[in-house]
Design a protein around this motif. Structure first.
Motif, PDB file in Angstrom:
ATOM      1  N   ALA A 192       0.833  -1.203   0.000  1.00  0.00           N
ATOM      2  CA  ALA A 192       0.000   0.000   0.000  1.00  0.00           C
ATOM      3  C   ALA A 192       0.867   1.253   0.000  1.00  0.00           C
ATOM      4  N   ALA A 193       1.940   1.220   0.787  1.00  0.00           N
ATOM      5  CA  ALA A 193       2.851   2.370   0.825  1.00  0.00           C
ATOM      6  C   ALA A 193       3.501   2.577  -0.539  1.00  0.00           C
ATOM      7  N   LEU A 194       3.828   1.499  -1.223  1.00  0.00           N
ATOM      8  CA  LEU A 194       4.419   1.622  -2.558  1.00  0.00           C
ATOM      9  C   LEU A 194       3.415   2.219  -3.534  1.00  0.00           C
ATOM     10  N   ALA A 195       2.173   1.747  -3.495  1.00  0.00           N
ATOM     11  CA  ALA A 195       1.143   2.285  -4.385  1.00  0.00           C
ATOM     12  C   ALA A 195       0.924   3.772  -4.125  1.00  0.00           C
TER      13      ALA A 195
ATOM     14  N   ALA B 295      11.218  15.620  -7.930  1.00  0.00           N
ATOM     15  CA  ALA B 295      11.547  14.833  -9.114  1.00  0.00           C
ATOM     16  C   ALA B 295      12.761  13.932  -8.856  1.00  0.00           C
ATOM     17  N   SER B 296      13.717  14.453  -8.098  1.00  0.00           N
ATOM     18  CA  SER B 296      14.937  13.689  -7.808  1.00  0.00           C
ATOM     19  C   SER B 296      14.681  12.575  -6.809  1.00  0.00           C
ATOM     20  N   ASP B 297      13.911  12.849  -5.762  1.00  0.00           N
ATOM     21  CA  ASP B 297      13.692  11.871  -4.697  1.00  0.00           C
ATOM     22  C   ASP B 297      12.727  10.757  -5.095  1.00  0.00           C
ATOM     23  N   ARG B 298      11.817  11.041  -5.998  1.00  0.00           N
ATOM     24  CA  ARG B 298      10.740  10.095  -6.301  1.00  0.00           C
ATOM     25  C   ARG B 298      11.241   8.698  -6.708  1.00  0.00           C
ATOM     26  N   PRO B 299      12.161   8.562  -7.697  1.00  0.00           N
ATOM     27  CA  PRO B 299      12.568   7.205  -8.099  1.00  0.00           C
ATOM     28  C   PRO B 299      13.271   6.446  -6.981  1.00  0.00           C
ATOM     29  N   TYR B 300      14.068   7.183  -6.178  1.00  0.00           N
ATOM     30  CA  TYR B 300      14.780   6.505  -5.088  1.00  0.00           C
ATOM     31  C   TYR B 300      13.829   6.093  -3.969  1.00  0.00           C
ATOM     32  N   THR B 301      12.866   6.955  -3.695  1.00  0.00           N
ATOM     33  CA  THR B 301      11.874   6.619  -2.659  1.00  0.00           C
ATOM     34  C   THR B 301      11.057   5.407  -3.082  1.00  0.00           C
ATOM     35  N   ILE B 302      10.683   5.384  -4.365  1.00  0.00           N
ATOM     36  CA  ILE B 302       9.923   4.240  -4.870  1.00  0.00           C
ATOM     37  C   ILE B 302      10.775   2.977  -4.835  1.00  0.00           C
ATOM     38  N   ALA B 303      12.054   3.083  -5.238  1.00  0.00           N
ATOM     39  CA  ALA B 303      12.945   1.919  -5.201  1.00  0.00           C
ATOM     40  C   ALA B 303      13.119   1.404  -3.777  1.00  0.00           C
ATOM     41  N   GLN B 304      13.234   2.346  -2.828  1.00  0.00           N
ATOM     42  CA  GLN B 304      13.371   1.955  -1.428  1.00  0.00           C
ATOM     43  C   GLN B 304      12.126   1.210  -0.946  1.00  0.00           C
TER      44      GLN B 304
ATOM     45  N   LYS C 124       9.996  -0.412  -2.857  1.00  0.00           N
ATOM     46  CA  LYS C 124       9.945  -1.712  -3.538  1.00  0.00           C
ATOM     47  C   LYS C 124      10.808  -2.733  -2.810  1.00  0.00           C
ATOM     48  N   ALA C 125      11.976  -2.277  -2.318  1.00  0.00           N
ATOM     49  CA  ALA C 125      12.840  -3.172  -1.549  1.00  0.00           C
ATOM     50  C   ALA C 125      12.152  -3.621  -0.267  1.00  0.00           C
ATOM     51  N   ALA C 126      11.408  -2.691   0.347  1.00  0.00           N
ATOM     52  CA  ALA C 126      10.659  -3.043   1.561  1.00  0.00           C
ATOM     53  C   ALA C 126       9.590  -4.084   1.248  1.00  0.00           C
ATOM     54  N   VAL C 127       8.971  -3.965   0.068  1.00  0.00           N
ATOM     55  CA  VAL C 127       7.967  -4.959  -0.344  1.00  0.00           C
ATOM     56  C   VAL C 127       8.629  -6.313  -0.559  1.00  0.00           C
ATOM     57  N   THR C 128       9.803  -6.319  -1.202  1.00  0.00           N
ATOM     58  CA  THR C 128      10.526  -7.570  -1.430  1.00  0.00           C
ATOM     59  C   THR C 128      10.896  -8.237  -0.112  1.00  0.00           C
ATOM     60  N   THR C 129      11.360  -7.433   0.849  1.00  0.00           N
ATOM     61  CA  THR C 129      11.706  -7.972   2.164  1.00  0.00           C
ATOM     62  C   THR C 129      10.479  -8.573   2.844  1.00  0.00           C
ATOM     63  N   ALA C 130       9.377  -7.861   2.763  1.00  0.00           N
ATOM     64  CA  ALA C 130       8.143  -8.365   3.378  1.00  0.00           C
ATOM     65  C   ALA C 130       7.695  -9.664   2.718  1.00  0.00           C
ATOM     66  N   GLN C 131       7.855  -9.748   1.400  1.00  0.00           N
ATOM     67  CA  GLN C 131       7.484 -10.978   0.691  1.00  0.00           C
ATOM     68  C   GLN C 131       8.357 -12.150   1.129  1.00  0.00           C
ATOM     69  N   SER C 132       9.658 -11.881   1.306  1.00  0.00           N
ATOM     70  CA  SER C 132      10.562 -12.952   1.750  1.00  0.00           C
ATOM     71  C   SER C 132      10.199 -13.430   3.150  1.00  0.00           C
ATOM     72  N   LEU C 133       9.773 -12.509   4.009  1.00  0.00           N
ATOM     73  CA  LEU C 133       9.358 -12.909   5.357  1.00  0.00           C
ATOM     74  C   LEU C 133       8.101 -13.778   5.312  1.00  0.00           C
ATOM     75  N   VAL C 134       7.210 -13.480   4.365  1.00  0.00           N
ATOM     76  CA  VAL C 134       6.028 -14.330   4.183  1.00  0.00           C
ATOM     77  C   VAL C 134       6.455 -15.718   3.727  1.00  0.00           C
TER      78      VAL C 134
END
Length: 474
Positions: A118-121, A232-241, A243-253
């Motif tokens: 949800a945070a990523l969306a 504009a500068s922060d947006r891609p990095y914030t989204i990438a960060q 996405k990494a949090a989503v990947t970590t959460a998926q691995s914990l599942v």
């Protein structure tokens, strides 16, 4: 597992005393003949045979593959679906531990994953960047409007100043042309001068205020531009960060689901349950034990010692919850002392007998020998794995096995019984018996000496008859 081994030394030279023994035997035969004892002479043919020499050792039978089983996390044992001795198939459920906490952890990790998604969306669909761009555009509009307003005000103030100067010039000209009663004209000049001063002051104030307004509007543009650039500068990095949090959460599942699956113990292969150490309702510790494997195979070295307090006892399976042995041919695991092990290599033929099955004698083949020794009984021994050529169902894990490994073997060679060979003056000889019964001593070249036969390299032909030691009958 006994570590003692014995070497079959069949190459030992026969002592010269054999000849004297033969002569003494002949004298004894003569004496016996005088008292009613009959001497019986026998012969044996020279024939082809397989001769081998080897080393022997005592070991233990083991399954071709054995596995210690348990639960990675431990827990309350809720069911055991098999018993010792049951035959199981790969994938069959064997036992279960309590799943409640593991299931709740899966629920928690799934909720965390949903939160991170949800945070990523929110980041991906956020209007913040467009908002900063709109703010920048508005700031530029305000700056442009302010600049236009300041410029218009300055033009109006300059026009007013110009008019005031024109009025002053007119008043001064009228005063200069006046000859009588000029007081009103003088007043008009003073008033015009005051108007010019006022217009000049108004222009100065407006100019200064305009500069401040334009500068403030420009600062608004700069601020809006910085905000837009930052967004504009922060947006891609914030989204990438995120996405990494989503990947970590998926691995914990995934980890939680995996741990939940481990709460159900399944058979890794077809086999037989050989040990169970636990009952329903008991708490099992996390499984940490490992199997000591025989060299070159998946067979576990039999015999696990469990120390309880100050006493030492042997328990099937050791500390493991369950042990499964694979179905199929058995394996012999035999320790050989270092002198014997030096001549053992993979592929050598082995003869095996069993204390529990005296009627069974089978053959096998050396599969592997351990590269490192183990101290057994005060000497260094090396474990040798032997695969059996039989699948006799009477053979069981832990049975004592006696193995003789053929370290040297010759097939289809001329041979005579060992008893037919004697040594005279350092030369191997036999007594050759012809068809008429005549006897003569023949020199031979002896080769490999086995447990009961001796290879004849030269000196005899196949089918020749050689004399055996004389026996007596009463």
């Amino acid at each position: 597992m006994e570590g003692a081994t014995s070497r079959a030394r069949s190459r030992a030279a026969r002592p010269a005393a054999v000849t004297a023994a033969v002569l003494a035997g002949a004298a004894l035969l003569a004496a016996c003949g005088s008292s009613g004892t009959t001497a019986v002479a026998s012969t044996a043919p020279v024939e082809r045979a397989t001769i081998s020499v080897g080393v022997s050792g005592a070991g233990t039978m083991a399954a071709s593959s054995s596995r210690n089983l348990g639960f990675a996390a431990g827990g309350l044992l809720t069911s055991v679906d098999v018993q010792v001795g049951d035959t199981v198939t790969a994938g069959q459920v064997l036992a279960r531990i309590d799943r409640f906490q593991l299931e709740q952890l899966v629920v928690q990790q799934k909720a965390n994953l949903s939160s991170q998604k949800a945070a990523l969306a929110k980041l991906e669909n956020s209007p913040a960047l467009q908002g900063t761009r709109n703010t920048l555009a508005q700031a530029r509009t305000i700056r442009n409007a302010t600049s236009s307003q300041v410029a218009a005000t300055k033009r109006a103030d300059r026009v007013a100043l110009s008019r005031a100067n024109g009025a002053l010039n007119s008043a001064q000209a009228a005063l200069a042309a006046c000859t009588t009663d000029c007081a009103s004209l003088q007043a008009a000049v003073v008033s015009a001068q005051t108007a010019v001063s006022t217009a000049e002051q108004t222009l100065k104030v407006a100019t200064a205020a305009g500069k401040v307004s334009v500068a403030s509007a420009e600062q608004g543009v700069v601020t809006a531009q910085n905000a837009a650039n930052s967004a504009a500068s922060d947006r891609p990095y914030t989204i990438a960060q995120q996405k990494a949090a989503v990947t970590t959460a998926q691995s914990l599942v995934d980890v939680a689901k995996h741990n939940l699956s481990l709460a159900t113990l399944k058979a890794p292969f077809d086999g037989t349950v050989t040990a169970i150490n636990g009952a329903v309702g008991e708490y099992l510790t996390a499984s940490t034990g490992t199997s000591a494997e025989a060299p070159g195979t998946d067979a576990a070295v039999p015999g696990t010692t469990v120390v309880a307090g100050t006493s030492t006892t042997t328990r099937a399976g050791g500390t493991q919850f369950m042990v499964i042995s694979a179905t199929g041919p058995m394996t012999a695991v035999v320790p050989f002392q270092e002198l014997d092990a030096a001549g053992i290599v993979a592929g050598q033929t082995t003869t095996l007998t069993f204390d529990a099955l005296p009627d069974v004698t089978t053959t096998g083949e050396v599969t592997a020998i351990s590269p490192a020794g183990t101290a057994l009984g005060g000497s260094m021994s090396y474990l040798v794995t032997v695969s059996l050529d039989t699948s006799d169902k009477r053979l069981k894990e832990g049975m004592t096995v006696h193995a003789t490994v053929a370290t040297e073997e010759k097939k289809d060679v001329l041979s005579v019984p060992n008893d037919a060979v004697r040594t005279e003056n350092g030369q191997s000889v036999v007594t050759l018996v012809d068809a008429a019964g005549a006897q003569r001593t023949v020199d031979i070249t002896a080769g490999l000496v086995g447990p009961d036969r001796t290879e004849v390299v030269s000196g005899l032909a196949e089918g020749d008859q050689v004399l055996l030691p004389t026996s007596t009958t009463h």
